[in-house]
Design a protein around this motif. Sequence first.
Motif, mmCIF file in Angstrom:
data_model
loop_
_atom_site.group_PDB
_atom_site.id
_atom_site.type_symbol
_atom_site.label_atom_id
_atom_site.label_comp_id
_atom_site.label_asym_id
_atom_site.label_seq_id
_atom_site.Cartn_x
_atom_site.Cartn_y
_atom_site.Cartn_z
ATOM 1 N N VAL A 1 65.593 33.264 68.704
ATOM 2 C CA VAL A 1 65.829 34.668 69.084
ATOM 3 C C VAL A 1 64.502 35.408 69.173
ATOM 4 O O VAL A 1 64.275 36.215 70.089
ATOM 5 C CB VAL A 1 66.771 35.356 68.079
ATOM 6 N N THR A 2 63.596 35.134 68.244
ATOM 7 C CA THR A 2 62.281 35.762 68.269
ATOM 8 C C THR A 2 61.493 35.324 69.492
ATOM 9 O O THR A 2 60.804 36.146 70.121
ATOM 10 C CB THR A 2 61.490 35.407 66.993
ATOM 11 N N LEU A 3 61.593 34.057 69.840
ATOM 12 C CA LEU A 3 60.884 33.553 71.018
ATOM 13 C C LEU A 3 61.427 34.180 72.300
ATOM 14 O O LEU A 3 60.695 34.408 73.262
ATOM 15 C CB LEU A 3 61.003 32.031 71.087
ATOM 16 N N LEU A 4 62.707 34.511 72.301
ATOM 17 C CA LEU A 4 63.322 35.105 73.478
ATOM 18 C C LEU A 4 63.135 36.624 73.515
ATOM 19 O O LEU A 4 62.682 37.180 74.530
ATOM 20 C CB LEU A 4 64.815 34.781 73.505
ATOM 21 N N LEU A 5 63.453 37.294 72.409
ATOM 22 C CA LEU A 5 63.504 38.758 72.400
ATOM 23 C C LEU A 5 62.327 39.429 71.714
ATOM 24 O O LEU A 5 62.183 40.650 71.809
ATOM 25 C CB LEU A 5 64.790 39.222 71.715
#
Length: 455
Positions: free
Chosen positions: A61-65
């Motif tokens: 999620v961190t890598l995406l958002l």
Amino acid sequence: MNKTLKTVRVVLAGLMLVGVTLLLLDTTGVLRHYLGWIPKIQLLPSVLALNVVMVVAILLVTLLLGRFYCAVVCPMGVFQDIFTWARKVVFPKHKFRYAKPANWLRYTVLALFVLAMLVGLNGIALLIAPYSAYARMVTGLHASGTLQWVAIATLVCIGLLSFTMGRLWCNTICPVGSLLSLVSRYSILGIRIDRSKCVGCRQCEHACKSMCINIDDKTVDHSRCVNCFTCLGKCKVGAISWTTRRGAGKGSDDVDGSRRKFVATSLAVGTAMAVEAQEQKFDGGLAVLENKSVPVRRTALKPFGARSEKNFSTRCTGCQLCVSQCPEHVLRPSTKLASLMQPEMSYIDGYCRMSCTRCSEVCPSGAIRPITKEEKTAISIGVAVVLKDNCLSATGKDQCGACARHCPAAAISMVNGVPSVNESRCLGCGACEYYCPARPMTAIYVEGREVHTEV
């Protein structure tokens, strides 16, 4: 769209903060059935619980958002926003300004945090862990003793820092924030400034609580941006947006950041959490209530489901959730340096009833594994020790036998007026110690087991 993003973020963050706070303050145990999942989606408890699925999900999620976790999920991150808002109300003309990232500081703190966890100083290291710090603050403000002072110190330090410097604590001290900053450098989505539209008014820079927007270069440090979306509503010309970062110019978030550094640091943190800490032995100290004292324990008592003192000290985050949920007030935060704020069992105000498994149900880090009531009756966390010189029956002062009458495992019998303990049956629940009428020192107490056994 920009206002909608901020509104959604604020609503979700508010619900998360209220939910975890109510869970920590709930003494009935009812809310754990509905809100017990919140602590289990926190990053550090998930790492210590070896919950690979949750850890990978947070990183993806961190890598995406970007640092969505810090903006919504982490209660300490959301808590800081309250003080940032208060600053805006009290000093409406006092604006934030861009500040260069103190990478040397945050990664040094992260390295020291990992080192402390490796050598077994979890109690000290976890003072700066975000979820644990917030949980101790909430539960400790209405407590007493060391826990209350720790709670007050946490509130004052983080409150003042947030009021004056916004999210500086997240980006310099917090080990979770530092770890996620390494991932968010390469996030797919993020705040982006359109150079062709930007007029240099600095409204977005002045609103950025992470102080990561540099209008002079028209760049955003995505390693520090927590996706609060406050900046989006400040731009009057539509030059700033939350979109894909593909094609964005090389900005301050690329300074001193490489993929090798990201991989190396991530592996170091993951390894540190997985490696077992050095085994410790702690004295129980003297627990005093009015005129009753408990003998010194060579090995501290850890809750049913903890498996061993070593396993518990390695995985416990000291969040106090089990302490706040304990209906008998048996669990108390340790005041010893090596295990600071990690719970230990004390039988001053009650004993551990076989019908209660609440602490094992709420523990988010795996320090206390989930157990059933039936499984609990087959676990021994300690063994009762008799001090004949203090015993009313053994000294002929009274025909007592309270310890034998109240033992739920029938592990104590009276032999010629003296309590005799069947160690193979003793669970270590503390009923004998709690009900012993001898003063000032009890005639029977529970010595903890370093490794819990089955009976």
